[in-house]
Design a protein around this motif. Structure first.
Motif, PDB file in Angstrom:
ATOM      1  N   UNK B 117     -15.642   7.775 -93.516  1.00 31.92           N
ATOM      2  CA  UNK B 117     -16.672   7.596 -92.494  1.00 31.92           C
ATOM      3  C   UNK B 117     -17.887   8.444 -92.860  1.00 31.92           C
ATOM      4  N   UNK B 118     -17.637   9.673 -93.275  1.00 26.86           N
ATOM      5  CA  UNK B 118     -18.734  10.575 -93.634  1.00 26.86           C
ATOM      6  C   UNK B 118     -19.520  10.013 -94.822  1.00 26.86           C
ATOM      7  N   UNK B 119     -18.781   9.628 -95.882  1.00 30.77           N
ATOM      8  CA  UNK B 119     -19.464   9.142 -97.088  1.00 30.77           C
ATOM      9  C   UNK B 119     -20.208   7.834 -96.820  1.00 30.77           C
ATOM     10  N   UNK B 120     -19.676   7.019 -95.909  1.00 26.07           N
ATOM     11  CA  UNK B 120     -20.346   5.751 -95.603  1.00 26.07           C
ATOM     12  C   UNK B 120     -21.558   5.951 -94.717  1.00 26.07           C
ATOM     13  N   UNK B 121     -21.506   6.970 -93.843  1.00 25.08           N
ATOM     14  CA  UNK B 121     -22.611   7.205 -92.924  1.00 25.08           C
ATOM     15  C   UNK B 121     -23.760   7.950 -93.607  1.00 25.08           C
ATOM     16  N   UNK B 122     -23.461   8.742 -94.617  1.00 23.73           N
ATOM     17  CA  UNK B 122     -24.509   9.477 -95.340  1.00 23.73           C
ATOM     18  C   UNK B 122     -24.437   9.166 -96.826  1.00 23.73           C
ATOM     19  N   UNK B 123     -24.725   7.939 -97.217  1.00 20.13           N
ATOM     20  CA  UNK B 123     -24.431   7.541 -98.593  1.00 20.13           C
ATOM     21  C   UNK B 123     -25.221   8.308 -99.656  1.00 20.13           C
ATOM     22  N   UNK B 211     -17.956   1.146 -93.552  1.00 17.33           N
ATOM     23  CA  UNK B 211     -18.935   1.905 -92.777  1.00 17.33           C
ATOM     24  C   UNK B 211     -20.352   1.593 -93.233  1.00 17.33           C
ATOM     25  N   UNK B 212     -20.537   1.467 -94.541  1.00 17.34           N
ATOM     26  CA  UNK B 212     -21.886   1.178 -95.035  1.00 17.34           C
ATOM     27  C   UNK B 212     -22.371  -0.159 -94.522  1.00 17.34           C
ATOM     28  N   UNK B 213     -21.467  -1.105 -94.480  1.00 10.64           N
ATOM     29  CA  UNK B 213     -21.784  -2.438 -93.951  1.00 10.64           C
ATOM     30  C   UNK B 213     -22.183  -2.318 -92.473  1.00 10.64           C
ATOM     31  N   UNK B 214     -21.374  -1.580 -91.723  1.00  8.65           N
ATOM     32  CA  UNK B 214     -21.559  -1.471 -90.274  1.00  8.65           C
ATOM     33  C   UNK B 214     -22.836  -0.694 -89.937  1.00  8.65           C
ATOM     34  N   UNK B 215     -23.147   0.331 -90.747  1.00  9.96           N
ATOM     35  CA  UNK B 215     -24.303   1.184 -90.435  1.00  9.96           C
ATOM     36  C   UNK B 215     -25.600   0.381 -90.363  1.00  9.96           C
ATOM     37  N   UNK B 216     -25.639  -0.758 -91.077  1.00  8.46           N
ATOM     38  CA  UNK B 216     -26.859  -1.566 -91.089  1.00  8.46           C
ATOM     39  C   UNK B 216     -27.032  -2.377 -89.813  1.00  8.46           C
ATOM     40  N   UNK B 217     -25.968  -2.510 -89.038  1.00  7.73           N
ATOM     41  CA  UNK B 217     -26.023  -3.407 -87.874  1.00  7.73           C
ATOM     42  C   UNK B 217     -26.909  -2.832 -86.770  1.00  7.73           C
ATOM     43  N   UNK B 218     -27.518  -3.743 -86.032  1.00  5.16           N
ATOM     44  CA  UNK B 218     -28.416  -3.317 -84.961  1.00  5.16           C
ATOM     45  C   UNK B 218     -27.692  -2.575 -83.846  1.00  5.16           C
ATOM     46  N   UNK B 219     -26.448  -2.979 -83.574  1.00  5.16           N
ATOM     47  CA  UNK B 219     -25.764  -2.336 -82.446  1.00  5.16           C
ATOM     48  C   UNK B 219     -25.557  -0.855 -82.674  1.00  5.16           C
ATOM     49  N   UNK B 220     -25.545  -0.430 -83.954  1.00  6.12           N
ATOM     50  CA  UNK B 220     -25.402   1.000 -84.232  1.00  6.12           C
ATOM     51  C   UNK B 220     -26.670   1.744 -83.806  1.00  6.12           C
ATOM     52  N   UNK B 221     -27.811   1.180 -84.188  1.00  7.90           N
ATOM     53  CA  UNK B 221     -29.076   1.806 -83.777  1.00  7.90           C
ATOM     54  C   UNK B 221     -29.214   1.771 -82.268  1.00  7.90           C
ATOM     55  N   UNK B 236     -16.581   5.409 -82.416  1.00  7.78           N
ATOM     56  CA  UNK B 236     -16.279   4.361 -81.439  1.00  7.78           C
ATOM     57  C   UNK B 236     -16.860   3.021 -81.855  1.00  7.78           C
ATOM     58  N   UNK B 237     -18.131   3.044 -82.292  1.00  6.26           N
ATOM     59  CA  UNK B 237     -18.793   1.778 -82.605  1.00  6.26           C
ATOM     60  C   UNK B 237     -18.639   1.434 -84.081  1.00  6.26           C
ATOM     61  N   UNK B 238     -18.812   2.409 -84.921  1.00  6.53           N
ATOM     62  CA  UNK B 238     -18.795   2.157 -86.349  1.00  6.53           C
ATOM     63  C   UNK B 238     -17.402   1.922 -86.887  1.00  6.53           C
ATOM     64  N   UNK B 239     -16.564   2.942 -86.819  1.00  6.08           N
ATOM     65  CA  UNK B 239     -15.237   2.875 -87.427  1.00  6.08           C
ATOM     66  C   UNK B 239     -14.442   1.683 -86.909  1.00  6.08           C
ATOM     67  N   UNK B 240     -14.552   1.449 -85.596  1.00  2.00           N
ATOM     68  CA  UNK B 240     -13.788   0.374 -85.018  1.00  2.00           C
ATOM     69  C   UNK B 240     -14.074  -0.949 -85.702  1.00  2.00           C
ATOM     70  N   UNK B 241     -15.360  -1.162 -86.026  1.00  6.05           N
ATOM     71  CA  UNK B 241     -15.723  -2.410 -86.690  1.00  6.05           C
ATOM     72  C   UNK B 241     -15.449  -2.378 -88.185  1.00  6.05           C
TER      73      UNK B 241
END
Lengths: 291, 321
Positions: B117-123, B211-221, B236-241
Motif C-alpha cells: 500500500x505504501x509503495x503504491x501510494x508513493x511510487x 494500489x497504483x491503479x486505484x490511486x488514479x481513480x476520482x473517488x480517491x481524490x 478503506x477506499x484504496x486497499x479495498x478496491x
C-alpha cells in the motif's frame, strides 16, 4: 543498425533507468562467465587428478587459514569453490536457457495452431493448459523428475513440460484476435496457404509479449532446477549445477563450513536478480500501458 | 449463481479425474513396484505371487478401474515402507504442513500488504523503490538456500532457534499442533519465514500494482476532498478496491506454499506432508505419492473454486455466467 539502436527511445529509457543498467551489468558478467568459464579458472574442478585432499575445506582466502589459490575456499575434496561455481553456473544457465527455448518454440507452435484453427483441438489444448496452470510448476516438475530419474536431458524435458503453457496461452489469445483482422482475411482471400499466413502474417504480430515472459522464465527455470537438484532429483552428481553445489554444502553447514554453500547461493541470487531486473525493465518498455 | 456453482463443481470433478489418469499412467510406466515388496532373494514364483496380490498382472484399463474404485471407497493402498494405509500416513502429517503454511501466509500478509500500500501510494519515493527492489530480490532467492542461511545464523551461530523438528506439541481435536506451545513456536518460526519470503514478495508487488491503479481513480481524490484522513482513504477506499487481485494471488499462493513446503520441510526436518513426499520418492513408495498428489490436486481445485466464489463476494460488479 547500431546507430538506430543508440538513437532509439528504448536505449534512452535504459540509460535513465538505474535498475535496468544494474540488471544488464549483472547479465553481461554472467555471460562472460558462461562463455569463457573454463579459461577463467586455473583448476578443472572435475578432473580428479588435479585435486588434492590436503586442500580440503580451506576457508576463503581472506580468513585465517585461507589460501590465495582458493579465493572462495575449497570443498571436502579440495576443489576450488569458485571454479566449481563457475562450472555450475554454466550448467544452470545452459539448462535455464535451453528449457526456455524449447518451451517457447513448442508453446508458440501450439498456441498458433490452437488460435488459428480453433475448434475441438483448441478446446482440448486449453483444458490441458488450465489444468496444468492450477498446479505449481515446481510440483509438476518434481513429480516428473521423480518418475524420470536424474539427468540434464530429463530436467530439460520436465521444465519444458511445465513451461510451454504460458506461451501457448498468450499466443493463442493474440492469434484469436489477430486472425479476425482485415489483413489476415485479405491474405486468406488472396489464396495463401494456412501455414504461410500463420508464419508470415500472424507470427510476427504475436511475439512481442513473449519477450518478457521468456526473459523472466529463464530465472524461474534456474530456481526450479536448483530446487530439484537440491532435493536430489535434478542434475547428476557428475554435472553439478549451482543447486547441487548448495546441497553438497548443506551437510557441512552445521560444522560451520559455510563457504561451501553460501557462495553458490549468492551466485544464483545475483543471476536471477539480474534477470528479473532486466525483465522488469522490458515489461515497462514493451507494455507502456502498465507504466 | 447456482448454475455457475454447479458448472464449476462438475469442472472440479473432471479435473480430478484427469489428474487421476495422469497420476496412474505416470506411476504405471515408472519402475516396477513389485520389487519394493518382495525380498531381494525372492524366487520367480514369489514375485509372480506378489504381482498377483498387488493386481499388477491385470491389464492397464483393469488396473485403472480398480484404482479408481478403491480410491472412491477411500482405499489408497498401503505404504510399502510403513505397511500402514497410505491415506492415514498423509492425514497424520497434514496438520504439520498446514501449520507452517498458514503461519507463512499470515507473515507474508502482515508484512507485504502495508508495504505494498505504501509503495503504491508513493511510487516515486526512494523508500518505495527500495521496497520494490527488495521484493524483486525476494523472488530471486532460492528458498532452500534462504532456509539454510537461517539455520546457519539462528541455529548454528547464535543458537536462538532450533534447526529441526517440531518441538513440543499439544493434542487438540485429535491432532498434534506445535503452534499452541512456546517451544513449538520457536520451531515454527524459521521454516515459516523461509516459506513466506517468495509469497511476501509476490503479494507486495500485486498490492502495489493494484494500489497504483486505484490511486488514479476520482473517488480517491473525492474521498480525500471530503475530509477522510489519508490513512482511511488508503485502507478503506484504496486497499479495498485493490484487494481483488490480491485475493486471487493469496489463493494461488496457498497452493504454491504447500508445494514449496516439500523443500522447506526437507531442510528443517519438519515432519509434514512435503518431507513424507520426498522420502517416498526416494523409496519409490508409490501409494503414498499417489495419495499426496490426489490430495494436493483436491486442495488446489477447491482453492481455485473458493477464490472464484470469494471474487463475486468482494466485487459485486463481477457477474458470473
Amino acid at each position: 543498425m547500431m546507430t538506430a539502436f543508440f538513437a532509439s527511445e528504448f536505449f534512452a529509457n535504459w540509460r535513465r533507468n538505474g535498475s535496468a543498467i544494474a540488471g544488464s551489468v549483472i547479465l553481461v558478467i554472467f555471460a562472460v562467465i558462461v562463455v569463457f568459464g573454463p579459461w577463467l579458472v586455473w583448476q578443472d574442478p572435475y578432473d580428479v587428478a588435479g585435486l588434492d585432499l590436503m586442500d580440503s575445506y580451506k576457508p576463503p582466502a581472506w580468513l585465517p587459514g585461507g589460501d590465495p589459490r582458493f579465493p572462495l575456499g575449497t570443498d571436502g575434496q579440495g576443489r576450488d569453490v569458485l571454479a566449481a561455481i563457475i562450472y555450475g553456473t554454466r550448467i544452470s544457465v545452459l539448462i535455464g536457457v535451453s528449457a526456455m527455448i524449447c518451451s517457447l518454440v513448442i508453446g508458440t507452435f501450439v498456441g498458433l495452431v490452437a488460435g488459428y484453427f480453433r475448434g475441438r483441438l483448441d478446446g482440448l489444448i486449453m483444458r490441458i493448459a488450465d489444468i496444468q496452470l492450477s498446479f505449481p510448476s515446481m510440483l509438476i516438475a518434481l513429480f516428473l523428475m521423480s518418475a524420470f530419474g536424474t539427468g540434464i536431458d530429463k530436467v530439460l524435458i520436465a521444465l519444458t513440460a511445465v513451461g510451454w503453457v504460458v506461451y501457448a496461452r498468450t499466443v493463442r489469445g493474440q492469434t484469436l484476435s489477430e486472425s479476425g483482422r482485415e489483413y489476415v482475411q485479405a491474405a486468406r482471400v488472396a489464396g495463401l496457404r494456412n501455414a504461410k499466413i500463420i508464419r508470415r502474417h500472424i507470427l510476427p504480430n504475436v511475439t512481442t509479449p513473449l519477450i518478457v515472459v521468456a526473459t523472466v522464465q529463464v530465472g524461474t527455470f534456474i530456481l526450479i532446477e536448483a530446487s530439484l537438484s537440491f532435493l536430489g532429483v535434478g542434475v547428476p552428481i557428475t554435472q553439478p549445477s549451482l543447486g547441487l553445489l548448495i546441497k553438497n554444502g548443506f551437510d557441512v553447514l552445521f560444522s560451520g563450513l559455510w563457504w561451501v554453500s553460501v557462495f553458490p547461493g549468492l551466485f544464483i541470487m545475483a543471476l536471477v536478480f539480474g534477470i528479473n531486473l532486466f525483465g522488469d525493465f522490458l515489461r515497462d518498455e514493451l507494455n507502456p500501458r502498465l507504466k | 449463481m447456482l448454475g455457475y456453482t454447479i458448472k464449476r463443481l462438475i469442472q472440479m470433478v473432471v479435473v480430478l479425474w484427469a489428474v487421476s489418469v495422469i497420476v496412474f499412467l505416470m506411476m504405471s510406466f515408472t519402475g516396477d513396484p513389485v520389487f519394493m515388496v518382495v525380498p531381494i532373494d525372492a524366487t520367480d514364483a514369489e514375485i509372480a505371487q506378489a504381482r498377483r496380490i498387488l493386481g499388477l498382472d491385470r491389464s492397464l484399463p483393469e488396473q485403472y478401474f480398480i484404482f479408481v474404485q478403491n480410491m472412491l471407497q477411500g482405499d489408497f493402498g498401503r505404504s510399502y515402507v510403513f505397511r500402514e494405509p497410505a491415506l492415514d500416513l498423509i492425514l497424520e502429517r497434514l496438520p504439520a504442513t498446514l501449520e507452517i503454511v498458514l503461519v507463512a501466509m499470515a507473515m507474508s500478509a502482515i508484512v507485504a500488504i502495508p508495504l505494498g500500500v505504501y509503495a503504491g501510494a508513493n511510487p516515486g519515493r526512494f523508500s518505495s523503490r527500495t521496497i520494490m527492489s527488495g521484493s524483486l530480490l525476494g523472488i530471486s532467492l532460492p528458498s532452500f538456500w534462504v532456509g539454510m542461511m537461517l539455520i546457519f545464523l539462528f541455529a548454528v551461530k547464535w543458537r536462538i532457534f532450533p534447526s529441526s523438528g517440531r518441538g513440543d506439541t499439544v493434542e487438540i481435536l485429535g491432532t498434534r499442533w506445535s503452534i499452541f506451545t512456546a517451544d513449538g513456536w520457536t520451531h515454527v518460526i524459521l521454516p515459516s519465514l523461509t516459506l513466506s519470503l517468495a509469497t511476501m514478495a509476490i503479494i507486495l508487488r500485486i498490492t502495489r500494482a493494484g494500489m497504483m491503479e486505484v490511486m488514479r481513480q476520482d473517488y480517491m481524490k473525492f474521498a480525500r476532498a471530503k475530509g477522510v484522513s489519508r490513512r482511511n482513504v488508503l485502507y478503506r477506499h484504496g486497499l479495498r478496491n485493490a484487494l481483488i487481485p490480491v485475493v486471487t494471488i493469496f489463493g494461488l499462493q496457498l497452493g504454491d506454499l504447500i508445494a514449496f513446503a516439500t523443500i522447506t520441510e526437507t531442510i528443517f526436518a519438519w515432519p509434514g506432508l512435503g518431507k513424507l513426499l520426498i522420502d517416498s520418492i526416494y523409496r519409490a513408495d508409490r501409494p503414498v505419492i499417489v495419495v499426496y498428489l490426489m490430495l494436493v490436486a483436491l486442495i488446489f481445485v477447491v482453492i481455485n473454486f473458493l477464490v472464484d466464489i470469494v471474487y463475486t463476494l468482494i466485487d459485486p460488479r463481477i457477474t458470473v455466467k
